[in-house]
Design a protein around this motif. Structure first.
Motif, mmCIF file in Angstrom:
data_model
loop_
_atom_site.group_PDB
_atom_site.id
_atom_site.type_symbol
_atom_site.label_atom_id
_atom_site.label_comp_id
_atom_site.label_asym_id
_atom_site.label_seq_id
_atom_site.Cartn_x
_atom_site.Cartn_y
_atom_site.Cartn_z
ATOM 1 N N UNK A 172 -5.173 -21.641 -15.361
ATOM 2 C CA UNK A 172 -3.774 -21.706 -15.748
ATOM 3 C C UNK A 172 -3.633 -21.198 -17.183
ATOM 4 N N UNK A 173 -2.896 -20.124 -17.350
ATOM 5 C CA UNK A 173 -2.697 -19.510 -18.657
ATOM 6 C C UNK A 173 -1.473 -20.119 -19.341
ATOM 7 N N UNK A 174 -1.717 -20.801 -20.451
ATOM 8 C CA UNK A 174 -0.652 -21.476 -21.184
ATOM 9 C C UNK A 174 -0.777 -21.152 -22.674
ATOM 10 N N UNK A 175 0.056 -21.783 -23.490
ATOM 11 C CA UNK A 175 -0.015 -21.576 -24.940
ATOM 12 C C UNK A 175 0.713 -22.722 -25.625
ATOM 13 N N UNK A 176 0.645 -22.735 -26.934
ATOM 14 C CA UNK A 176 1.347 -23.752 -27.717
ATOM 15 C C UNK A 176 0.436 -24.475 -28.681
ATOM 16 N N UNK A 182 -6.221 -22.046 -22.105
ATOM 17 C CA UNK A 182 -6.633 -22.047 -20.708
ATOM 18 C C UNK A 182 -6.851 -23.473 -20.224
ATOM 19 N N UNK A 183 -6.126 -23.856 -19.182
ATOM 20 C CA UNK A 183 -6.374 -25.117 -18.488
ATOM 21 C C UNK A 183 -7.033 -24.791 -17.155
ATOM 22 N N UNK A 184 -7.937 -25.643 -16.703
ATOM 23 C CA UNK A 184 -8.668 -25.419 -15.464
ATOM 24 C C UNK A 184 -8.468 -26.626 -14.556
ATOM 25 N N UNK A 197 -4.482 -28.714 -25.046
ATOM 26 C CA UNK A 197 -3.060 -29.023 -24.898
ATOM 27 C C UNK A 197 -2.791 -30.517 -24.804
ATOM 28 N N UNK A 198 -3.783 -31.297 -24.393
ATOM 29 C CA UNK A 198 -3.600 -32.738 -24.225
ATOM 30 C C UNK A 198 -4.598 -33.477 -25.112
ATOM 31 N N UNK A 199 -4.071 -34.408 -25.899
ATOM 32 C CA UNK A 199 -4.887 -35.292 -26.724
ATOM 33 C C UNK A 199 -4.698 -36.709 -26.191
ATOM 34 N N UNK A 200 -5.785 -37.448 -26.109
ATOM 35 C CA UNK A 200 -5.727 -38.792 -25.534
ATOM 36 C C UNK A 200 -6.259 -39.801 -26.534
ATOM 37 N N UNK A 201 -5.366 -40.656 -27.048
ATOM 38 C CA UNK A 201 -5.725 -41.670 -28.050
ATOM 39 C C UNK A 201 -6.212 -41.034 -29.348
ATOM 40 N N UNK A 202 -5.809 -39.809 -29.587
ATOM 41 C CA UNK A 202 -6.100 -39.106 -30.840
ATOM 42 C C UNK A 202 -4.903 -38.245 -31.192
ATOM 43 N N UNK A 203 -4.586 -38.185 -32.482
ATOM 44 C CA UNK A 203 -3.453 -37.372 -32.912
ATOM 45 C C UNK A 203 -3.744 -35.889 -32.704
ATOM 46 N N UNK A 204 -2.773 -35.122 -32.226
ATOM 47 C CA UNK A 204 -2.972 -33.685 -32.023
ATOM 48 C C UNK A 204 -3.192 -32.925 -33.324
ATOM 49 N N UNK A 205 -3.929 -31.822 -33.203
ATOM 50 C CA UNK A 205 -4.118 -30.905 -34.322
ATOM 51 C C UNK A 205 -3.178 -29.717 -34.147
ATOM 52 N N UNK A 216 6.475 -26.870 -23.313
ATOM 53 C CA UNK A 216 6.629 -26.202 -22.020
ATOM 54 C C UNK A 216 5.323 -26.242 -21.234
ATOM 55 N N UNK A 217 4.203 -26.066 -21.918
ATOM 56 C CA UNK A 217 2.898 -26.118 -21.254
ATOM 57 C C UNK A 217 2.616 -27.512 -20.710
ATOM 58 N N UNK A 218 3.015 -28.533 -21.448
ATOM 59 C CA UNK A 218 2.829 -29.895 -20.957
ATOM 60 C C UNK A 218 3.626 -30.133 -19.673
ATOM 61 N N UNK A 219 4.801 -29.504 -19.560
ATOM 62 C CA UNK A 219 5.586 -29.608 -18.318
ATOM 63 C C UNK A 219 4.792 -29.065 -17.133
ATOM 64 N N UNK A 220 4.117 -27.937 -17.353
ATOM 65 C CA UNK A 220 3.319 -27.332 -16.285
ATOM 66 C C UNK A 220 2.192 -28.275 -15.862
ATOM 67 N N UNK A 221 1.503 -28.855 -16.826
ATOM 68 C CA UNK A 221 0.383 -29.749 -16.509
ATOM 69 C C UNK A 221 0.868 -31.035 -15.842
ATOM 70 N N UNK A 222 2.020 -31.528 -16.278
ATOM 71 C CA UNK A 222 2.546 -32.774 -15.715
ATOM 72 C C UNK A 222 2.917 -32.630 -14.244
ATOM 73 N N UNK A 223 3.161 -31.407 -13.801
ATOM 74 C CA UNK A 223 3.555 -31.175 -12.413
ATOM 75 C C UNK A 223 2.367 -31.145 -11.451
ATOM 76 N N UNK A 224 1.132 -31.150 -11.988
ATOM 77 C CA UNK A 224 -0.055 -31.094 -11.144
ATOM 78 C C UNK A 224 -0.385 -32.473 -10.568
ATOM 79 N N UNK A 225 -1.005 -32.470 -9.411
ATOM 80 C CA UNK A 225 -1.469 -33.707 -8.783
ATOM 81 C C UNK A 225 -2.878 -33.994 -9.306
#
Length: 309
Positions: A172-176, A182-184, A197-205, A216-225
């Protein structure tokens, strides 16, 4: 006393690992069928952690091994490859690098005999900035970097679904987070390697961030099962809560800095803004907030300045 010290040093030099330098002690954790992760610290790059602050991983398919991220140094890549060999004797088929940040690709020398794949924008970013970020990593983590050079990925990938030994990998080609992220997503196991694109229990850089595109990229990832989400920084999760956590922080950050600029605050005053209590559990949040002000505030200030012709 001098004789005793000399004897101690001679004995120490013969101990395993002393002469070879520090070790990351990488231990793969199985998170799903055929799927493993090396979990990094939720910290900044330091002399103590050797730059090991991301979650790299690999998938053992019927045909061979798919590697995802190669870590912050040649030493890391070599240790990663040795750890994979303890899990399986299958050959490594391909390496994927998700973005141009140093901890994603500086271990690639250890995989120079296999295709190293990345989005075209990531390849361009590493080609342009690879040497500079490598030199900076030497300054930050020292001897951990011995022998490390930047390796530009050898294969450009585009959005597609590729099948490797029974595992269907959706690229999945994304940006931001960076200009190319690249998400796989493994459709076989429903494991998502979300890259930076996703940080978990850590502040984003945010050194290369474009936050509207990131959202917008997070919207794409949130739609996945998704059954298991692997953020490249922070806690591996069995749900999508890390996506909403990242979104919440980025929304607040953007709004807070916009209000500060509209109110006429300078950069130093913006850095002193309070961080909401709901983010207090995020690792390195104060430090990353200050860095984000430095990264983002000049452009935000320009956007609210009154233009005089």
């Amino acid at each position: 006393m001098r004789l005793i010290l000399t004897i101690v040093l001679c004995v120490a030099w013969t101990l395993p690992g002393w002469a070879a330098g520090p070790t990351y002690r990488l231990e793969p954790r199985r998170i799903a069928l055929d799927t493993y992760v090396f979990e990094g610290a939720v910290e900044h790059f330091t002399q103590e952690n050797g730059g090991n602050i991301l979650n790299s991983g690999f998938i053992v398919t019927d045909e061979g091994v798919i590697v995802i991220q190669t870590g912050p140094s040649l030493r890391y890549g070599e240790e990663m490859r040795a750890a994979i060999a303890k899990v399986t004797g299958k050959p490594i088929l391909k390496v994927f690098v998700s973005n141009q940040h140093p901890d994603y690709f500086l271990g690639s020398q250890a995989f120079a005999d296999v295709p190293i794949a990345a989005l075209p924008g990531t390849i361009d970013g590493i080609r342009v900035e690879g040497r500079a970020v490598t030199e900076n990593m030497y300054r930050l983590v020292g001897d951990w970097m011995r022998g490390t050079d930047a390796v530009v990925p050898t294969e450009a990938v585009l959005p597609a679904t590729q099948v490797y030994g029974g595992h269907r990998l959706r690229l999945i080609s994304l940006s931001g987070h960076t200009p190319a992220d690249l998400a796989i997503y493994d459709e076989t196991t429903r494991v998502l390697f979300a890259g930076g694109l996703v940080f978990s229990d850590r502040a984003p850089t945010t050194p290369h961030a474009d936050i509207p595109r990131w959202l917008e990229s997070l919207d794409v990832l949130a739609a996945l099962d998704v059954a298991v989400l692997v953020p490249n920084h922070g806690t591996v999760r069995s749900d999508g809560s890390a996506i909403s956590q990242t979104r919440d922080y980025l929304d607040w950050l953007t709004a807070a800095l916009s209000r500060a600029a509209e109110g006429g605050l300078d950069m130093t005053e913006a850095m002193a803004l309070g961080i909401p209590p709901r983010f207090s559990s995020l690792a390195v949040v104060q430090e990353e907030f200050i860095r984000s002000v430095a990264h983002l505030y000049p452009k935000i200030e320009q956007s609210v300045l009154i233009k005089i012709n």
